[in-house]
Design an enzyme around this catalytic site. Sequence first.
Site, PDB file in Angstrom:
ATOM      1  N   LEU A  94       0.740  -1.432  -0.039  1.00 54.72           N
ATOM      2  CA  LEU A  94      -0.087   0.206   0.046  1.00 54.72           C
ATOM      3  C   LEU A  94       0.536   1.305  -0.030  1.00 54.72           C
ATOM      4  CD1 LEU A  94      -3.047   1.750   0.012  1.00 54.72           C
ATOM      5  CD2 LEU A  94      -1.991   1.190   2.939  1.00 54.72           C
ATOM      6  N   TYR A 123      -4.686   5.279   6.554  1.00 55.21           N
ATOM      7  CA  TYR A 123      -4.659   6.856   5.748  1.00 55.21           C
ATOM      8  C   TYR A 123      -3.650   7.866   6.327  1.00 55.21           C
ATOM      9  CZ  TYR A 123      -7.075   3.839   1.876  1.00 55.21           C
ATOM     10  OH  TYR A 123      -7.414   3.546   1.843  1.00 55.21           O
ATOM     11  N   PHE A 397     -17.918   6.492  -2.987  1.00 55.26           N
ATOM     12  CA  PHE A 397     -17.244   5.911  -4.056  1.00 55.26           C
ATOM     13  C   PHE A 397     -16.287   5.358  -3.156  1.00 55.26           C
ATOM     14  CE2 PHE A 397     -15.590  10.548  -2.699  1.00 55.26           C
ATOM     15  CZ  PHE A 397     -13.934   9.986  -2.614  1.00 55.26           C
TER      16      PHE A 397
HETATM   17  C1  ACO Z   1     -10.195   4.175  -0.407  1.00 57.35           C
HETATM   18  C2  ACO Z   1     -10.587   2.685  -0.123  1.00 57.35           C
HETATM   19  O1  ACO Z   1     -10.600   1.734  -0.787  1.00 57.35           O
HETATM   20  S1  ACO Z   1     -10.606   1.662   1.811  1.00 57.35           S
HETATM   21  C3  ACO Z   1     -10.230   0.297   0.972  1.00 57.35           C
HETATM   22  C4  ACO Z   1      -8.634  -0.821   1.915  1.00 57.35           C
HETATM   23  N1  ACO Z   1      -9.025  -1.743   1.579  1.00 57.35           N
HETATM   24  C5  ACO Z   1      -9.261  -2.857   2.413  1.00 57.35           C
HETATM   25  O2  ACO Z   1      -9.349  -2.356   3.555  1.00 57.35           O
HETATM   26  C6  ACO Z   1      -9.357  -4.082   2.474  1.00 57.35           C
HETATM   27  C7  ACO Z   1      -8.500  -4.309   3.605  1.00 57.35           C
HETATM   28  N2  ACO Z   1      -7.053  -4.734   3.560  1.00 57.35           N
HETATM   29  C8  ACO Z   1      -5.676  -4.635   2.603  1.00 57.35           C
HETATM   30  O3  ACO Z   1      -6.044  -4.373   1.262  1.00 57.35           O
HETATM   31  C9  ACO Z   1      -4.471  -4.043   3.108  1.00 57.35           C
HETATM   32  O4  ACO Z   1      -4.766  -4.299   4.669  1.00 57.35           O
HETATM   33  C10 ACO Z   1      -4.485  -2.315   2.938  1.00 57.35           C
HETATM   34  C11 ACO Z   1      -4.235  -1.443   1.311  1.00 57.35           C
HETATM   35  C12 ACO Z   1      -5.734  -1.789   4.312  1.00 57.35           C
HETATM   36  C13 ACO Z   1      -3.110  -1.696   3.819  1.00 57.35           C
HETATM   37  O5  ACO Z   1      -1.782  -2.786   2.686  1.00 57.35           O
HETATM   38  P1  ACO Z   1      -0.642  -3.393   3.435  1.00 57.35           P
HETATM   39  O6  ACO Z   1      -0.171  -3.161   2.406  1.00 57.35           O
HETATM   40  O7  ACO Z   1      -1.003  -3.938   3.975  1.00 57.35           O
HETATM   41  O8  ACO Z   1       0.044  -1.970   3.839  1.00 57.35           O
HETATM   42  P2  ACO Z   1       1.620  -1.913   4.702  1.00 57.35           P
HETATM   43  O9  ACO Z   1       2.374  -2.589   3.887  1.00 57.35           O
HETATM   44  O10 ACO Z   1       2.121  -0.793   3.294  1.00 57.35           O
HETATM   45  O11 ACO Z   1       0.962  -0.443   5.195  1.00 57.35           O
HETATM   46  C14 ACO Z   1       1.932   0.601   5.284  1.00 57.35           C
HETATM   47  C15 ACO Z   1       1.774   0.707   7.286  1.00 57.35           C
HETATM   48  O12 ACO Z   1       0.173   1.318   7.586  1.00 57.35           O
HETATM   49  C16 ACO Z   1       0.209  -0.235   8.572  1.00 57.35           C
HETATM   50  N3  ACO Z   1      -1.341  -0.666   8.325  1.00 57.35           N
HETATM   51  C17 ACO Z   1      -1.949  -0.829   6.926  1.00 57.35           C
HETATM   52  N4  ACO Z   1      -2.988  -1.503   6.482  1.00 57.35           N
HETATM   53  C18 ACO Z   1      -3.537  -1.511   8.292  1.00 57.35           C
HETATM   54  C19 ACO Z   1      -4.676  -1.534   8.867  1.00 57.35           C
HETATM   55  N5  ACO Z   1      -5.141  -2.290   7.680  1.00 57.35           N
HETATM   56  N6  ACO Z   1      -4.424  -1.915  10.269  1.00 57.35           N
HETATM   57  C20 ACO Z   1      -3.334  -1.277  11.012  1.00 57.35           C
HETATM   58  N7  ACO Z   1      -2.421  -0.970  10.244  1.00 57.35           N
HETATM   59  C21 ACO Z   1      -2.275  -0.536   8.785  1.00 57.35           C
HETATM   60  C22 ACO Z   1       0.875  -0.958   8.797  1.00 57.35           C
HETATM   61  O13 ACO Z   1       0.895  -1.863   9.720  1.00 57.35           O
HETATM   62  C23 ACO Z   1       2.311  -0.437   8.247  1.00 57.35           C
HETATM   63  O14 ACO Z   1       2.554   0.300   8.746  1.00 57.35           O
HETATM   64  P3  ACO Z   1       4.302   0.204   9.487  1.00 57.35           P
HETATM   65  O15 ACO Z   1       4.736   1.057   8.457  1.00 57.35           O
HETATM   66  O16 ACO Z   1       4.668   0.622  10.660  1.00 57.35           O
HETATM   67  O17 ACO Z   1       4.854  -1.388   9.774  1.00 57.35           O
END
Ligand code: ACO
Length: 397
Positions: A94, A123, A397
């Site tokens: 992400l 975010y 959206f």
């Molecule tokens: C606008 C929209 O579309 S909202 C919809 C968002 N999508 C979802 O909720 C679907 C389910 N979740 C996912 O697909 C994934 O978990 C995502 C997109 C939320 C996160 O993707 P990841 O690739 O895991 O995120 P990434 O590894 O880049 O994380 C960056 C940081 O954010 C934190 N983080 C990411 N997601 C979360 C979360 N859901 N809760 C808490 N912390 C989080 C990570 O721990 C990391 O922290 P660090 O840098 O201190 O280690």
Amino acid sequence: MTDHVTRVLREDELRAANTLFRATLHVGPPSDDEWDRLRPAYQPGRTLGVFDDALIGTARSLDAELTVTGGRAVPLAAVTGVGVRADRTRRGVLTELMRAQLADLTERGVVAATLHASEGLIYGRFGYGVATVARACTVRRRLARLRPEVPAGGEVELLGADDPLGSLRETYAALPRRAGMMSRPEPWWRGAEVYLRRGDEPLVAAVHHGTGGPDGFVLYRVSRTPGAPATLRVIDLHYADAEAFAGLWRFLLNVDLVDDIEVEERPVDEPVELLFTDPRACRVTAAGDEIWLRLVDVPAALATREWHGEPLVVEVDDPMLAGNTGRYHVGPGGARRTEEPPDLRLGVDALAMVYLGAWRPSALAHVGRAWLAGEDAAARADRLFGARTQAWCGTFF
Ligand SMILES: CC(=O)SCCNC(=O)CCNC(=O)[C@H](O)C(C)(C)COP(=O)(O)OP(=O)(O)OC[C@H]1O[C@@H](n2cnc3c(N)ncnc32)[C@H](O)[C@@H]1OP(=O)(O)O
């Protein structure tokens, strides 16, 4: 992140992105027919993908316009469709998508990005902050009597069931917008057509006619499950003025065989309870963040908003988009860069929280999210960032 490729997806890869996104929300893939109808919701060139040996992450956006405090608009990216494959999370995918998306938005001159967050922890680290708040209410229809002074409103007309959204494009486009509202580009309507048609109960659309023509509308469904209150759920509700607001509520209250009327994600200053002789006929059932905002181009955003009272020097820190970091002299005369000492210091995520007036700078300082030079700076900052109406988006959206 190593051994990954991040790029804009081709037209023939969009279905895979949709399937991946849905899987991250625990929803199955689209059928051929659904995908045919969903494809136009994907604006060409606006979907990113991250690959290792396959597509493992995606994010997309729609080009639109965001109305800011004072009524002017800025180029907006409405961000959605963000998801990372469950076996590849928490390894920076992400983060890579956000970095690539912000770089692209900067290059294209987009001033702001907004999104609805699935979770509150995701975010902020990318510079997004809660910029509008909203509430949900339930109106007990059989208790709700309109007060005598409530405006009469105009005629309300049901739209044909075969194309309920047809004429709403023009009606929405012609409505006045409060800060936080966005334009609805054609891909948004194409996506809405698909999402709104899901579900068993029919979707109903009704338009309010004011003296100058259509000036408001409501979309709703009614569910009648044995043993539960018959509930009319409002899905979309917009209006130009007090007459249209009252006219649409009069109409909703007159829909037969309904016990409760539920509205969600409404502006917190929308006076629904004040329509009724007993204000408790309307119960607030939830309140919370609606839109998260990322100011991509801080100088342009500060130059576009309306400001009140005396000028202030605002110091902004933006770790991801360094060009935004700096001090700005901000006041009713506009905004320009300066080297003067700051009155208010905050991160770009906190700036997003005060930008449309959802939060006061002094409230952010209260919890350590902003720094103010003293009591006088706090009073001036609260006035400067103040807004007459609560910001609200009102578009999903
Ligand atoms: C606008 C929209 O579309 S909202 C919809 C968002 N999508 C979802 O909720 C679907 C389910 N979740 C996912 O697909 C994934 O978990 C995502 C997109 C939320 C996160 O993707 P990841 O690739 O895991 O995120 P990434 O590894 O880049 O994380 C960056 C940081 O954010 C934190 N983080 C990411 N997601 C979360 C979360 N859901 N809760 C808490 N912390 C989080 C990570 O721990 C990391 O922290 P660090 O840098 O201190 O280690």
